[in-house]
Design a protein around this motif. Structure first.
Motif, PDB file in Angstrom:
ATOM      1  N   VAL A  20       0.838  -1.205   0.000  1.00  0.00           N
ATOM      2  CA  VAL A  20       0.000   0.000   0.000  1.00  0.00           C
ATOM      3  C   VAL A  20       0.872   1.254   0.000  1.00  0.00           C
ATOM      4  O   VAL A  20       0.652   2.183  -0.784  1.00  0.00           O
ATOM      5  CB  VAL A  20      -0.967   0.001   1.212  1.00  0.00           C
ATOM      6  CG1 VAL A  20      -1.627   1.356   1.389  1.00  0.00           C
ATOM      7  CG2 VAL A  20      -1.998  -1.093   1.062  1.00  0.00           C
ATOM      8  N   VAL A  21       1.891   1.280   0.857  1.00  0.00           N
ATOM      9  CA  VAL A  21       2.757   2.457   0.933  1.00  0.00           C
ATOM     10  C   VAL A  21       3.529   2.639  -0.378  1.00  0.00           C
ATOM     11  O   VAL A  21       3.624   3.751  -0.905  1.00  0.00           O
ATOM     12  CB  VAL A  21       3.721   2.374   2.139  1.00  0.00           C
ATOM     13  CG1 VAL A  21       4.736   3.486   2.108  1.00  0.00           C
ATOM     14  CG2 VAL A  21       2.935   2.424   3.433  1.00  0.00           C
ATOM     15  N   ASN A  22       4.082   1.560  -0.943  1.00  0.00           N
ATOM     16  CA  ASN A  22       4.811   1.668  -2.211  1.00  0.00           C
ATOM     17  C   ASN A  22       3.912   2.148  -3.335  1.00  0.00           C
ATOM     18  O   ASN A  22       4.300   3.001  -4.137  1.00  0.00           O
ATOM     19  CB  ASN A  22       5.433   0.324  -2.598  1.00  0.00           C
ATOM     20  CG  ASN A  22       6.747   0.099  -1.920  1.00  0.00           C
ATOM     21  OD1 ASN A  22       7.394   1.037  -1.474  1.00  0.00           O
ATOM     22  ND2 ASN A  22       7.144  -1.147  -1.832  1.00  0.00           N
ATOM     23  N   THR A  23       2.708   1.616  -3.419  1.00  0.00           N
ATOM     24  CA  THR A  23       1.771   2.032  -4.460  1.00  0.00           C
ATOM     25  C   THR A  23       1.412   3.502  -4.300  1.00  0.00           C
ATOM     26  O   THR A  23       1.362   4.253  -5.277  1.00  0.00           O
ATOM     27  CB  THR A  23       0.504   1.162  -4.413  1.00  0.00           C
ATOM     28  OG1 THR A  23       0.893  -0.209  -4.516  1.00  0.00           O
ATOM     29  CG2 THR A  23      -0.440   1.508  -5.534  1.00  0.00           C
ATOM     30  N   MET A  66       2.158   9.064  -6.100  1.00  0.00           N
ATOM     31  CA  MET A  66       2.444  10.449  -5.720  1.00  0.00           C
ATOM     32  C   MET A  66       3.607  11.032  -6.511  1.00  0.00           C
ATOM     33  O   MET A  66       3.713  12.243  -6.648  1.00  0.00           O
ATOM     34  CB  MET A  66       2.779  10.539  -4.224  1.00  0.00           C
ATOM     35  CG  MET A  66       1.599  10.397  -3.334  1.00  0.00           C
ATOM     36  SD  MET A  66       1.978  10.483  -1.549  1.00  0.00           S
ATOM     37  CE  MET A  66       3.617  11.027  -1.417  1.00  0.00           C
ATOM     38  N   GLN A  67       4.494  10.179  -7.053  1.00  0.00           N
ATOM     39  CA  GLN A  67       5.680  10.677  -7.751  1.00  0.00           C
ATOM     40  C   GLN A  67       5.292  11.638  -8.874  1.00  0.00           C
ATOM     41  O   GLN A  67       5.930  12.660  -9.066  1.00  0.00           O
ATOM     42  CB  GLN A  67       6.505   9.525  -8.318  1.00  0.00           C
ATOM     43  CG  GLN A  67       7.115   8.615  -7.288  1.00  0.00           C
ATOM     44  CD  GLN A  67       8.172   9.292  -6.437  1.00  0.00           C
ATOM     45  OE1 GLN A  67       8.857  10.193  -6.887  1.00  0.00           O
ATOM     46  NE2 GLN A  67       8.284   8.864  -5.206  1.00  0.00           N
ATOM     47  N   LEU A  68       4.249  11.306  -9.621  1.00  0.00           N
ATOM     48  CA  LEU A  68       3.837  12.161 -10.733  1.00  0.00           C
ATOM     49  C   LEU A  68       3.322  13.504 -10.243  1.00  0.00           C
ATOM     50  O   LEU A  68       3.716  14.556 -10.753  1.00  0.00           O
ATOM     51  CB  LEU A  68       2.775  11.458 -11.567  1.00  0.00           C
ATOM     52  CG  LEU A  68       3.239  10.211 -12.303  1.00  0.00           C
ATOM     53  CD1 LEU A  68       2.068   9.532 -12.983  1.00  0.00           C
ATOM     54  CD2 LEU A  68       4.319  10.564 -13.298  1.00  0.00           C
ATOM     55  N   SER A  69       2.460  13.493  -9.246  1.00  0.00           N
ATOM     56  CA  SER A  69       1.920  14.758  -8.758  1.00  0.00           C
ATOM     57  C   SER A  69       2.959  15.553  -7.981  1.00  0.00           C
ATOM     58  O   SER A  69       2.978  16.782  -8.045  1.00  0.00           O
ATOM     59  CB  SER A  69       0.684  14.515  -7.894  1.00  0.00           C
ATOM     60  OG  SER A  69       1.013  13.718  -6.790  1.00  0.00           O
ATOM     61  N   LEU A  70       3.852  14.868  -7.267  1.00  0.00           N
ATOM     62  CA  LEU A  70       4.887  15.591  -6.517  1.00  0.00           C
ATOM     63  C   LEU A  70       5.949  16.185  -7.439  1.00  0.00           C
ATOM     64  O   LEU A  70       6.695  17.061  -7.030  1.00  0.00           O
ATOM     65  CB  LEU A  70       5.553  14.669  -5.498  1.00  0.00           C
ATOM     66  CG  LEU A  70       4.771  14.418  -4.228  1.00  0.00           C
ATOM     67  CD1 LEU A  70       5.534  13.463  -3.329  1.00  0.00           C
ATOM     68  CD2 LEU A  70       4.499  15.707  -3.502  1.00  0.00           C
ATOM     69  N   GLY A  71       6.026  15.692  -8.670  1.00  0.00           N
ATOM     70  CA  GLY A  71       6.992  16.234  -9.616  1.00  0.00           C
ATOM     71  C   GLY A  71       6.828  17.725  -9.824  1.00  0.00           C
ATOM     72  O   GLY A  71       7.786  18.437 -10.144  1.00  0.00           O
ATOM     73  N   LEU A  72       5.633  18.233  -9.618  1.00  0.00           N
ATOM     74  CA  LEU A  72       5.387  19.673  -9.757  1.00  0.00           C
ATOM     75  C   LEU A  72       6.028  20.469  -8.624  1.00  0.00           C
ATOM     76  O   LEU A  72       6.242  21.667  -8.752  1.00  0.00           O
ATOM     77  CB  LEU A  72       3.880  19.936  -9.775  1.00  0.00           C
ATOM     78  CG  LEU A  72       3.089  19.264 -10.892  1.00  0.00           C
ATOM     79  CD1 LEU A  72       1.604  19.463 -10.663  1.00  0.00           C
ATOM     80  CD2 LEU A  72       3.517  19.815 -12.236  1.00  0.00           C
ATOM     81  N   TYR A  73       6.304  19.800  -7.514  1.00  0.00           N
ATOM     82  CA  TYR A  73       6.791  20.487  -6.326  1.00  0.00           C
ATOM     83  C   TYR A  73       8.261  20.217  -6.013  1.00  0.00           C
ATOM     84  O   TYR A  73       8.731  20.603  -4.951  1.00  0.00           O
ATOM     85  CB  TYR A  73       5.949  20.085  -5.113  1.00  0.00           C
ATOM     86  CG  TYR A  73       4.494  20.435  -5.267  1.00  0.00           C
ATOM     87  CD1 TYR A  73       4.069  21.742  -5.126  1.00  0.00           C
ATOM     88  CD2 TYR A  73       3.563  19.461  -5.580  1.00  0.00           C
ATOM     89  CE1 TYR A  73       2.736  22.076  -5.275  1.00  0.00           C
ATOM     90  CE2 TYR A  73       2.227  19.777  -5.730  1.00  0.00           C
ATOM     91  CZ  TYR A  73       1.826  21.091  -5.582  1.00  0.00           C
ATOM     92  OH  TYR A  73       0.509  21.411  -5.725  1.00  0.00           O
TER      93      TYR A  73
END
Length: 189
Positions: free
Chosen positions: A26-29, A34-41
């Protein structure tokens, strides 16, 4: 923690339970999505905040351009004023043959620079250490103010000397005090 001749602390989980494996999945998924959305930040205070909430120790003033994060984020420590390049991969987790899991800590010292697309595994980088692009540092403790390149990593010199090093077309070129330039020039300082 940065004791010469001693690799970082390792936590061994011999036979993870089904509940632990489910939690890790669950945590890895969640982290991967989140990697894609966090890429903006990336590089912002919000990104450091999220990494800290995942359990990572991120020092003040650290710049994190992007990093693969998994369930063992609490085994990664970035010192203050550290620059961590994009696509860097600290791998604290290793699957064992008997089905167990080993979690090795990755420590990046204060004022260090870790370039793009690097792999760090079971290592501690000393203060002011520079790790070049496409470098794999595994199972070692590096001294302070040193430069590392290659896969596996080799030391090419120390920071703070009067030598300049450049990476030109994949070749490390070191210019010394005598003005000579060459990829085979040894660092004598």
């Amino acid at each position: 923690l940065l004791v010469p001749g001693r690799i970082c602390h390792t936590t061994v989980i011999p036979h993870p339970s089904a509940t632990q494996r489910w939690r890790w999945w669950v945590v890895n998924t969640t982290c991967r999505s989140m990697q894609l959305s966090l890429g903006l930040y990336t590089g912002t205070m919000f990104y450091r905040f999220v990494l800290r909430r995942l359990g990572m120790d991120v020092g003040e003033g650290a710049f994190v351009s992007g990093m693969r994060v998994d369930f063992a984020a609490n085994a990664i420590s970035l010192g203050s004023q550290t620059w961590f390049g994009s696509s860097g991969m600290p791998f604290p987790v290793q699957q064992r043959e008997d089905g167990g899991v080993e979690i090795q800590h990755v420590v990046v010292g204060t004022g260090s620079l870790v370039a793009e697309q690097t792999v760090l595994h079971d290592c501690a980088l000393g203060k002011g250490t520079t790790v070049g692009s496409l470098t794999c540092v595994a199972s070692r403790v590096t001294p302070e103010k040193t430069r590392w390149v290659g896969s596996p990593a080799i030391e090419i010199g120390t920071s703070g000397t009067n030598q300049a090093s450049h990476l030109i077309d994949g070749t490390v070129v070191i210019q010394g005090n005598d003005g000579q330039v060459g990829a085979d020039k040894k660092n004598t300082a």
